[in-house]
Structure formats: C-alpha cells, structure tokens
Design a protein around this motif. Structure first.
Motif, PDB file in Angstrom:
ATOM      1  N   ILE A  10      -9.060  -1.768 115.880  1.00  0.00           N
ATOM      2  CA  ILE A  10     -10.316  -1.194 116.374  1.00  0.00           C
ATOM      3  C   ILE A  10     -11.096  -0.668 115.180  1.00  0.00           C
ATOM      4  O   ILE A  10     -10.550  -0.534 114.093  1.00  0.00           O
ATOM      5  CB  ILE A  10     -10.063  -0.024 117.362  1.00  0.00           C
ATOM      6  CG1 ILE A  10      -9.154   0.998 116.710  1.00  0.00           C
ATOM      7  CG2 ILE A  10      -9.489  -0.537 118.670  1.00  0.00           C
ATOM      8  CD1 ILE A  10      -8.959   2.252 117.521  1.00  0.00           C
ATOM      9  N   ASN A  11     -12.391  -0.398 115.367  1.00  0.00           N
ATOM     10  CA  ASN A  11     -13.149   0.260 114.298  1.00  0.00           C
ATOM     11  C   ASN A  11     -13.735   1.569 114.820  1.00  0.00           C
ATOM     12  O   ASN A  11     -13.451   1.972 115.955  1.00  0.00           O
ATOM     13  CB  ASN A  11     -14.220  -0.686 113.734  1.00  0.00           C
ATOM     14  CG  ASN A  11     -15.229  -1.104 114.787  1.00  0.00           C
ATOM     15  OD1 ASN A  11     -15.700  -0.256 115.560  1.00  0.00           O
ATOM     16  ND2 ASN A  11     -15.541  -2.386 114.851  1.00  0.00           N
ATOM     17  N   PHE A  12     -14.580   2.195 114.003  1.00  0.00           N
ATOM     18  CA  PHE A  12     -15.032   3.550 114.365  1.00  0.00           C
ATOM     19  C   PHE A  12     -15.861   3.572 115.648  1.00  0.00           C
ATOM     20  O   PHE A  12     -16.037   4.616 116.267  1.00  0.00           O
ATOM     21  CB  PHE A  12     -15.819   4.177 113.201  1.00  0.00           C
ATOM     22  CG  PHE A  12     -17.228   3.674 113.088  1.00  0.00           C
ATOM     23  CD1 PHE A  12     -18.263   4.355 113.714  1.00  0.00           C
ATOM     24  CD2 PHE A  12     -17.519   2.512 112.377  1.00  0.00           C
ATOM     25  CE1 PHE A  12     -19.563   3.893 113.628  1.00  0.00           C
ATOM     26  CE2 PHE A  12     -18.815   2.040 112.287  1.00  0.00           C
ATOM     27  CZ  PHE A  12     -19.843   2.727 112.920  1.00  0.00           C
ATOM     28  N   ASN A  64      -1.031  11.398 118.385  1.00  0.00           N
ATOM     29  CA  ASN A  64      -2.167  11.805 117.575  1.00  0.00           C
ATOM     30  C   ASN A  64      -2.810  10.647 116.828  1.00  0.00           C
ATOM     31  O   ASN A  64      -3.814  10.868 116.129  1.00  0.00           O
ATOM     32  CB  ASN A  64      -1.709  12.841 116.546  1.00  0.00           C
ATOM     33  CG  ASN A  64      -1.279  14.134 117.204  1.00  0.00           C
ATOM     34  OD1 ASN A  64      -1.772  14.504 118.243  1.00  0.00           O
ATOM     35  ND2 ASN A  64      -0.329  14.814 116.580  1.00  0.00           N
ATOM     36  N   ASP A  65      -2.265   9.408 116.993  1.00  0.00           N
ATOM     37  CA  ASP A  65      -2.742   8.294 116.158  1.00  0.00           C
ATOM     38  C   ASP A  65      -4.249   8.050 116.323  1.00  0.00           C
ATOM     39  O   ASP A  65      -5.023   8.117 115.380  1.00  0.00           O
ATOM     40  CB  ASP A  65      -1.978   7.006 116.511  1.00  0.00           C
ATOM     41  CG  ASP A  65      -0.483   7.178 116.362  1.00  0.00           C
ATOM     42  OD1 ASP A  65      -0.061   8.193 115.770  1.00  0.00           O
ATOM     43  OD2 ASP A  65       0.265   6.317 116.840  1.00  0.00           O
ATOM     44  N   MET A  75      -6.329   9.775 118.156  1.00  0.00           N
ATOM     45  CA  MET A  75      -7.062  11.040 118.129  1.00  0.00           C
ATOM     46  C   MET A  75      -7.420  11.462 116.706  1.00  0.00           C
ATOM     47  O   MET A  75      -8.505  11.975 116.455  1.00  0.00           O
ATOM     48  CB  MET A  75      -6.196  12.123 118.782  1.00  0.00           C
ATOM     49  CG  MET A  75      -6.905  13.407 118.997  1.00  0.00           C
ATOM     50  SD  MET A  75      -8.151  13.195 120.244  1.00  0.00           S
ATOM     51  CE  MET A  75      -7.352  14.035 121.582  1.00  0.00           C
ATOM     52  N   SER A  76      -6.514  11.230 115.759  1.00  0.00           N
ATOM     53  CA  SER A  76      -6.778  11.679 114.387  1.00  0.00           C
ATOM     54  C   SER A  76      -7.960  10.905 113.809  1.00  0.00           C
ATOM     55  O   SER A  76      -8.786  11.457 113.086  1.00  0.00           O
ATOM     56  CB  SER A  76      -5.537  11.496 113.517  1.00  0.00           C
ATOM     57  OG  SER A  76      -5.266  10.127 113.354  1.00  0.00           O
ATOM     58  N   LYS A  77      -8.065   9.637 114.152  1.00  0.00           N
ATOM     59  CA  LYS A  77      -9.202   8.846 113.670  1.00  0.00           C
ATOM     60  C   LYS A  77     -10.474   9.310 114.386  1.00  0.00           C
ATOM     61  O   LYS A  77     -11.530   9.475 113.764  1.00  0.00           O
ATOM     62  CB  LYS A  77      -8.942   7.368 113.917  1.00  0.00           C
ATOM     63  CG  LYS A  77      -9.981   6.503 113.235  1.00  0.00           C
ATOM     64  CD  LYS A  77      -9.671   5.019 113.315  1.00  0.00           C
ATOM     65  CE  LYS A  77     -10.801   4.248 112.649  1.00  0.00           C
ATOM     66  NZ  LYS A  77     -10.609   2.810 112.666  1.00  0.00           N
ATOM     67  N   MET A  81     -11.172  12.199 115.540  1.00  0.00           N
ATOM     68  CA  MET A  81     -11.638  13.502 115.068  1.00  0.00           C
ATOM     69  C   MET A  81     -12.351  13.375 113.728  1.00  0.00           C
ATOM     70  O   MET A  81     -13.291  14.116 113.454  1.00  0.00           O
ATOM     71  CB  MET A  81     -10.485  14.507 114.961  1.00  0.00           C
ATOM     72  CG  MET A  81     -10.000  15.034 116.304  1.00  0.00           C
ATOM     73  SD  MET A  81     -11.272  15.232 117.563  1.00  0.00           S
ATOM     74  CE  MET A  81     -12.012  16.747 117.043  1.00  0.00           C
ATOM     75  N   PHE A  82     -11.920  12.426 112.914  1.00  0.00           N
ATOM     76  CA  PHE A  82     -12.629  12.215 111.651  1.00  0.00           C
ATOM     77  C   PHE A  82     -14.049  11.698 111.927  1.00  0.00           C
ATOM     78  O   PHE A  82     -15.020  12.178 111.343  1.00  0.00           O
ATOM     79  CB  PHE A  82     -11.861  11.252 110.739  1.00  0.00           C
ATOM     80  CG  PHE A  82     -12.628  10.901 109.502  1.00  0.00           C
ATOM     81  CD1 PHE A  82     -13.017  11.896 108.617  1.00  0.00           C
ATOM     82  CD2 PHE A  82     -13.009   9.596 109.247  1.00  0.00           C
ATOM     83  CE1 PHE A  82     -13.761  11.586 107.482  1.00  0.00           C
ATOM     84  CE2 PHE A  82     -13.752   9.284 108.117  1.00  0.00           C
ATOM     85  CZ  PHE A  82     -14.126  10.279 107.229  1.00  0.00           C
ATOM     86  N   ALA A 124     -16.115  14.473 113.140  1.00  0.00           N
ATOM     87  CA  ALA A 124     -16.503  15.389 112.063  1.00  0.00           C
ATOM     88  C   ALA A 124     -17.713  14.856 111.312  1.00  0.00           C
ATOM     89  O   ALA A 124     -18.660  15.601 111.013  1.00  0.00           O
ATOM     90  CB  ALA A 124     -15.328  15.609 111.115  1.00  0.00           C
TER      91      ALA A 124
END
Lengths: 404, 315
Positions: free
Chosen positions: A37-39, A251-252, A254-256, A258-259, A262
């Motif tokens: 996947i991407n952002f 968290n995999d 989710m961590s992306k 959250m970045f 941000a």
C-alpha cells in the motif's frame, strides 16, 4: 450468574468482563491489512482525525455560540473571536478543518476510483462512503449558516430555493424547509439543530458502517492483487513477517498512518494560522442583510463543481443535471462493467476516463467560481456536458475491457 | 520512490485546484485598482508658505471655521451636541484639533476653497441644482486667497499633535468615526458610548444615537456600515484604495474622499485590525502558530521513528 475467577491483574479483570483481549485481537493485532500500500491508504485515518478535530473544536464553540438571528454574528465574531480565551483558535481550527476535510475526502474518493476499490465485494464501502460525502456536505452547509453572515443568509436562500423544483414552483416545500418565507429565526435554529445533533449522529453511524463494511472484503492493495488472507496471516503469525503479504492493523499499519497524520497536521496547522481565507470567506464577515444581495454569491470551493453543473443550463435542465451529479457517483460500482479491480493504469480506456474525469472536475470547480460571463459560460457548459457524457459512457468504456 | 510520485501527483492537483479557485478565480471578482500612495495628484500643488499666526486669525475670524467646527486643542468648544449638529448639517462637523496631522495638506487646502471638489462629491452637491455642500467654501478675506488658505492650513498643523503621535484610534475617530459606527469598540457616530447607571439614561442616549443616524441617513442616502469586521470582510488593498478614493471602487457613492495622509490611512487600517481581529493584531496568532508548528514537527519526527522501528521486521 456466570462463574468468575478472581482476576490477577487489572487487564485480566477487564478481559473477564469485556473480552478486551479478544477485541484487541480482532480489531488490531489480527486485523489484516495488505502490505503493498502507499500513503493514500492512510487517508481514512487522516479523515478520522480531522473529524475528531471538528468534533472537539465544535464542542468548544458550542459553549459560546448563540443560535439567534440577533446575536449569532456577534457571538461568533466578538464573543468567540475576542472575549473567550483561545476562542479564535478553536474557530479557525473548526473552519479550516471543515474545508480541508473535503480535500481529503476527494483524495480518498479518487484513490478509491483509481484503484478500483469499489468492486468485488466492496460496494457497501463505496456506497457508505458516498453517503458520508452527502452527510458531510449537509454538515458543512448547515454549519455555514451559523455565523449568520451575508454568505450564510444568501447561500441559505439559494440552496433552499432549489427545493422548489424549478418550474414545479413547489414554494410550499421551500417555506416548510425554512419555517418562514425567508431565512430567519426558525431557519437558523433548525440548521443549528441539524449541525450539532442530527447530522453528526448520522455521520457517526455511517462511519461505523463504513468501517464495518471493510472487514470482510478487506482493504484493497496497490496492485489489486487477490490475497489469501488465511495463508498470509499464518506466515505473519509464525514470525515470517517479511515474507507475508499482510500486516497487522496495529501497530504495523497504525504506525505508518500516524506518520502520515503527523505530516498532514503540519500542513493543516499552517493553514489554520496563516492561510485560512480560502476556508473563511470574507463576504461572510458582513452580517446577514436580507435587503442587500452580495455582488457574487458562490459556494465554498468543494461544492463548486456541482454548482457549475447546475449553472450553465436553463432552470429545469440545470436542476436535473445537478440531481444527476449528486447521485451518479453512488452508482459507480454498477456503472463500471469491467471484471477488473486493479489500478486504472492497467485498465485500458478506463485510464483515460479517470484522468479526464479528474481534470474536468477541476475545470468545473474553477468555472464555478469565475463570474458567469463571456467565454466562462461556454467552457462551463462544455465541461458540464462532458461530465454527464463521461458518466453515460462509463458502462460502454468498461464493458469491453479485457480481464487482466 | 513510487510513493513520492504518488505524493507529487496528489500535491500537484491539490495546488492546481487551490490556485485556480483562490488567486485566479477569486481575483477576478473585483476590478483591480492601483494605489497612488495617497499623492492626490488631481489636486493643485501647494505653492505658498503659510503663517500659523495669521492663520489663527482667519480660522477664528474671517474664515469663520469656528462657527461650525470645534477646536478643543485651542479652547474652542463644540457649540452643539453631536446629534443636534447632525440634525443641522447632516453630519457632525469634525473637531479640527488634529486635522493638520491626519489629513493631507494639499487636500486641506483644496477642501477649504472647494469642499465638494476635494471630497469628490460634486455629483451630489452641485450648486447649479441648488444642492450645496453643508461646508461653505472659503471665498477669501480680501487678501491673496492662496496665502490665506496656506495660513489656515499652517495654523491647523501648528495646533495638531505631531503626525507620529497620532494613534490608530485617533485616526479612525477623526477620519471615519462620525459616519461609521464600530460596535466592537463601543463606538457610535456620537462617540464612545458612556456607561450609564440607569437604564432610562442608556435608552435616552440610544435614542439620540438613533436620531443622529436618521440625520445621517438623510444626508448620505443610507446609513454607512458598521466597520467592526471590515478588516476580515474586505482585504487590505481594497480598504486602502477605497479610503484613498471611494469613487474608483464605487462610482457615485455618497462617501467622500476623506483625504487622509498615507500614514493616516495605515493607522485607520491598523485600528480596524486591532478591533476586528485582535488575535492577529497583537501577534497571538503568529506566536501560538509557531508553538503548534514546533509541536507538530516533533510529533512527526517521533511518528517517523516509531514507524521505522515497527516496519524494521516487516521488510
């Protein structure tokens, strides 16, 4: 009464009563997301965060806002903006978030269209998403009424007039919606109610359906690859995370997310503090005046494309075209006759259909803001016809697509 | 890498849409008006050197200024309350104490000789049709009229505070405040609204304000708008060029050119911002904005480190 053992920890105490460990497993640790996947896949989280920002800032504003035609304008522009500590901050956050949320919705929507994420079991996701778009539109419109400025008043006048259905002249319906012959106290109070209660509740319910609908067909991936989730999940759980094609929601994923959130927040707060006039139209800083029509009445930027589909036609045809534009996106999963749920770049003619649609909607958006004179009218008319034509052509464009 | 291409595409279309809607399309809604830096090039240049002492005699005597205007700074009080003055003249004639500091000398010179011309309201006050401007032109006191006018302007400048001492509030009250209310500054055309102990006194005062506004409506054709939120409802360039010459934006408007100096106009705009958008004017918005940006940056750095940590095992 069921049998309960004495708990050895707080976590266990809650688990016995709420099955928190099961919830965590089902909702986070073993909720599988494709790795490819991407952002753009974080836009859902960006939207959730933005909605949260709107909800929180809205609660603060609600403590001082007065839904009264005599005091509404001052309660916003004086009480909240000047007397309440940081009131100006919450108001700017709320106004900018209300505008930016549509940018993200459009990105989210076009991402879905590009990657074909509305097909093969994902129809409910698409339809609930489009209903969310409608609900957010209603929320934005009702919220726009509340400062009771010139644009509030006249946009309220124009939009409620649409319900007279053109030549049918159903003026009774318009009066029923307004609660008066023109926007007034009854109008303001009911749009206040819609904005702070009914529509937010509907949005929360729709978000629940939207998330739920994602569960069974799973999130799409960048290549439209069909995954065997059980096999991939086994690989992941056995410790072979690198080889597995799936990751855990938390968290995999989710961590992306959250970045991305941000980075988005940096952009969002830049707009909030330094570049907000696109979201807070100057005209609406003049108090509502029923005897003085503003020189230009135009909707917020996110409604401009559909406004421009209404505008170039005669009254009745314009309304039909407008109604068409409002519902046609919902039907996308059925108008697209292709068997492929892959990115548009791999789908032949649809690739061109997609980019033309995107470009044309930007043209419509621009024309919706430009004064309707001279060449603008012609461009607007051609664009509106192209928009309608593209949708009518979609089944034929996709019908002959080869299976990839 | 692919991710950056996707980001580039998203940013490109977002920025393009923004540019087309805001600077491009929004920019076409109002005609563009250039600022002339408050030079008042249409007014004749001042050629004479004025003498303040001679000017005082003229202002108090033959010029008859003090027949209508108060000059508090030089001991000439107002002869009427603002509402009564508005009933007589249409609008309360300004106190002249600081006129010399706020208004342009060229403008004052022309104003004394031909008010409707300097104020650019000749379309409204045409002597041929019998509509005279309430301010009577100065027809000369028997000597060199240009010299006499220069003397009067010199006198007004001599009694005024230094231009650098003009506050934003003074500039607004002098140049705008007799026609425009500013409710967020507790200001009406009558001046700052006092605090009353008894409601009946407050109501009496309010009735007088309404009387004033009725006179003003008759004089101007409509009640000039309250300016409390003008700093948000109009952009800076529009306001500045509008103050410089209202006719350029709104041909035929009853609003006179007020003839402020460039500095005076700046101060008026500063006041509008101080009253209409104080969190911007006092720097709060910039200051807190910086804190929030710093927080967001730190949050982004930690979010990135967290992501890298988690994804270490996933690749």
């Amino acid at each position: 009464m069921a049998h309960f053992e004495k708990a050895n920890s707080i976590g266990e105490w809650f688990d016995q009563r709420l099955a928190t460990k099961t919830l965590e497993r089902v909702l986070a640790k073993e909720y599988w997301i494709p790795k490819d996947i991407n952002f753009l896949w974080a836009m859902g989280m960006v939207l959730a965060i933005t909605f949260g920002i709107l909800l929180v800032s809205g609660i603060f504003l609600l403590m001082y806002y007065q839904p009264n035609v005599d005091t509404a304008f001052d309660s916003v522009n004086y009480t909240i903006m000047q007397e309440v500590g940081f009131g100006w901050l919450w108001r700017h956050v709320h106004a900018v978030a209300a505008s930016v949320v549509f940018l993200i919705i459009y990105i989210h929507m076009f991402t879905g269209i590009y990657y074909g994420s509305y097909k093969k079991g994902r129809e409910i996701i698409w339809v609930s998403g489009m209903l969310l778009f409608v609900a957010f539109s209603a929320e934005a419109f009702s919220g726009y009424m509340l400062p009771w400025g010139q644009m509030s008043y006249w946009a309220g006048m124009v939009i409620t007039n649409l319900f007279s259905m053109g030549s049918l002249e159903m003026n009774g319906v318009v009066e029923w919606i307004r609660g008066d012959y023109v926007p007034g106290q009854a109008f303001l109070t009911r749009f206040f109610m819609l904005h702070v209660l009914l529509i937010p509740v509907a949005i929360l319910a729709l978000i629940g359906i939207h998330f739920g609908a994602l569960r069974i067909p799973h999130v799409n991936n960048q290549n439209g690859e069909e995954l065997d989730y059980e096999v991939e999940a086994e690989k992941y759980k056995s410790g072979n995370k690198a080889a597995s094609k799936v990751i855990a929601f938390a968290n995999d994923f989710m961590s992306k997310d959250m970045f991305v959130v941000a980075v988005y927040l940096i952009f969002f707060f830049y707009l909030t503090f330094w570049n907000y006039s696109f979201a807070m139209d100057p005209v609406n800083f003049d108090p509502a005046d029923g005897l003085k029509t503003p020189a230009h009445i135009y909707p917020e930027w996110y409604f401009l494309w559909s406004y421009e589909i209404l505008r170039p036609f005669s009254k009745d045809i314009g309304l039909l075209a407008f109604a068409f534009a409002q519902v046609i996106f919902v039907l996308l999963p059925w108008l697209d006759r292709s068997p492929n749920a892959v990115p548009a770049s791999r789908r032949g003619l649809f690739k061109y259909w997609f980019w033309i649609m995107l470009a044309n909607m930007i043209v419509l958006t621009t024309m919706g803001k430009l004064p309707p004179e001279g060449i603008n009218n012609t461009i607007g008319l051609v664009s509106a016809l192209l928009f309608i034509g593209q949708w009518l052509a979609l089944p034929f464009v996709t019908m002959f697509e080869k299976k990839v | 890498m692919k991710e950056f291409i996707v980001l580039g595409v998203v940013v490109f279309f977002s920025v393009l849409t923004y540019w087309l809607v805001e600077p491009f399309a929004h920019g076409q809604m109002h005609k563009h008006v250039d600022s002339h830096q408050f030079q008042y090039a249409d007014l004749p240049a001042v050629t004479k050197q004025g003498d303040a002492t001679a000017g005082k005699d003229l202002v108090m005597g033959a010029g008859a200024c003090s027949g209508c205007h108060s000059i508090e700074a030089d001991g000439v009080p107002a002869m009427m309350e603002p509402d009564m003055a508005a009933a007589s003249y249409g609008v309360n004639p300004p106190d002249l104490s600081n006129a010399g500091a706020i208004y342009d000398a060229k403008f004052l010179t022309d104003l004394i000789k031909n008010p409707a011309h300097a104020l650019k309201v000749e379309h409204k006050f045409d002597p041929a049709s019998g509509a005279m401007h309430p301010m009577v032109p100065f027809y000369g006191a028997g000597g060199d009229m240009d010299q006499e006018v220069a003397d009067m302007v010199a006198y007004l400048q001599s009694i005024a505070v230094k231009p650098s001492e003009v506050t934003s509030k003074m500039a607004f009250e002098n140049a705008c405040g007799r026609c425009h209310a500013m409710k967020y500054a507790n200001w009406t055309q009558m001046g700052e609204t006092p605090n009353f102990k008894y409601k009946k006194d407050a109501l009496r005062y309010e009735a007088r304000v309404l009387d004033y506004q009725d006179s003003l409506k008759k004089y101007m054709g409509k009640l000039p708008p309250d300016l409390s939120m003008y700093t948000r409802s109009r952009n800076h360039h529009f306001l500045s060029t509008f103050i410089e010459d209202p006719q350029v934006h709104l041909a035929g408007t009853a609003m006179p050119r007020v003839g402020v100096t460039a500095d005076g106009a700046d101060k008026v705009l500063t006041y509008l911002e101080e009253i209409g958008d104080p969190s911007k004017a006092n720097g709060d918005r910039d200051r807190i904005g910086m804190y929030v940006m710093i927080f967001s940056l730190i949050f982004a750095i930690f979010a990135y480190l967290w992501k890298r940590e988690i994804w270490k095992d996933l690749h």
